[in-house]
Structures are given as structure tokens and as C-alpha cells.
Design a protein around this motif. Structure first.
Motif, PDB file in Angstrom:
ATOM      1  N   THR A 191       0.829  -1.212   0.000  1.00 18.91           N
ATOM      2  CA  THR A 191       0.000   0.000   0.000  1.00 18.91           C
ATOM      3  C   THR A 191       0.865   1.264   0.000  1.00 18.91           C
ATOM      4  OG1 THR A 191      -0.329   0.345   2.382  1.00 18.91           O
ATOM      5  CG2 THR A 191      -1.818  -1.212   1.293  1.00 18.91           C
ATOM      6  N   ASP A 231     -10.459  -5.447  -6.853  1.00 21.15           N
ATOM      7  CA  ASP A 231     -10.304  -6.713  -7.568  1.00 21.15           C
ATOM      8  C   ASP A 231     -10.776  -6.489  -9.001  1.00 21.15           C
ATOM      9  OD1 ASP A 231     -10.091  -9.294  -8.460  1.00 21.15           O
ATOM     10  OD2 ASP A 231     -11.614 -10.113  -7.126  1.00 21.15           O
ATOM     11  N   HIS A 247      -4.728  -1.317  -3.812  1.00 22.73           N
ATOM     12  CA  HIS A 247      -4.528  -2.467  -2.924  1.00 22.73           C
ATOM     13  C   HIS A 247      -5.146  -2.217  -1.546  1.00 22.73           C
ATOM     14  CE1 HIS A 247      -2.572  -6.363  -2.508  1.00 22.73           C
ATOM     15  NE2 HIS A 247      -2.362  -6.037  -1.247  1.00 22.73           N
ATOM     16  N   LYS A 282      -8.729  -2.775  -1.562  1.00 24.06           N
ATOM     17  CA  LYS A 282      -9.063  -4.171  -1.901  1.00 24.06           C
ATOM     18  C   LYS A 282      -9.744  -4.278  -3.268  1.00 24.06           C
ATOM     19  CE  LYS A 282      -9.281  -5.661   2.900  1.00 24.06           C
ATOM     20  NZ  LYS A 282      -8.163  -4.909   3.227  1.00 24.06           N
TER      21      LYS A 282
END
Length: 65
Positions: free
Chosen positions: A12, A55, A50, A53
Motif C-alpha cells: 500500500t 479486484d 490495494h 481491496k
């Protein structure tokens, strides 16, 4: 002026500090850029994929929605 920085690294954007096994040159670079732009009174939006989160893979369920 507004600048948007899209950042993605497993550690991060918080990995700019010099902690062994938790540091990233890219995070340090992003931190420096944000500091310089802020000092110039510019608006900066740092999107940390990141940390959020993110995706990029869409599942079949999400596609059906």
C-alpha cells in the motif's frame, strides 16, 4: 489544478516509511509527489487500489447483476 494518482502495490501507499520488509520505492515516490503538489496548493486524490481491496476480476454473479 487537481491531480489523481492511481497507486497499486501490495504494501500500500503507507509503505513510504523506511521499515525493513515493509517499504516500497514507488510508495516513497508517490508520497514525495503528493507532498510537493500539496505544498503548491494543488488538490491531490490518491487512489490506493490495494488498500481499497480492488479486484479487477468480475465474477459471474457480479456480471449477472
Amino acid at each position: 489544478m487537481k491531480t489523481v494518482i492511481i497507486f497499486d502495490h501490495p504494501y500500500t501507499a503507507a509503505a513510504y516509511q523506511n521499515r525493513p520488509h515493509q517499504r516500497s520505492f514507488l510508495a516513497a515516490l508517490a508520497h514525495q509527489v503528493v507532498n510537493q503538489l500539496t505544498a503548491q496548493k494543488q488538490m491531490v486524490d490518491l487512489i490506493d487500489l490495494h488498500a481499497d481491496k480492488f479486484d479487477p476480476v468480475m465474477s459471474a454473479t457480479e456480471l449477472a447483476n
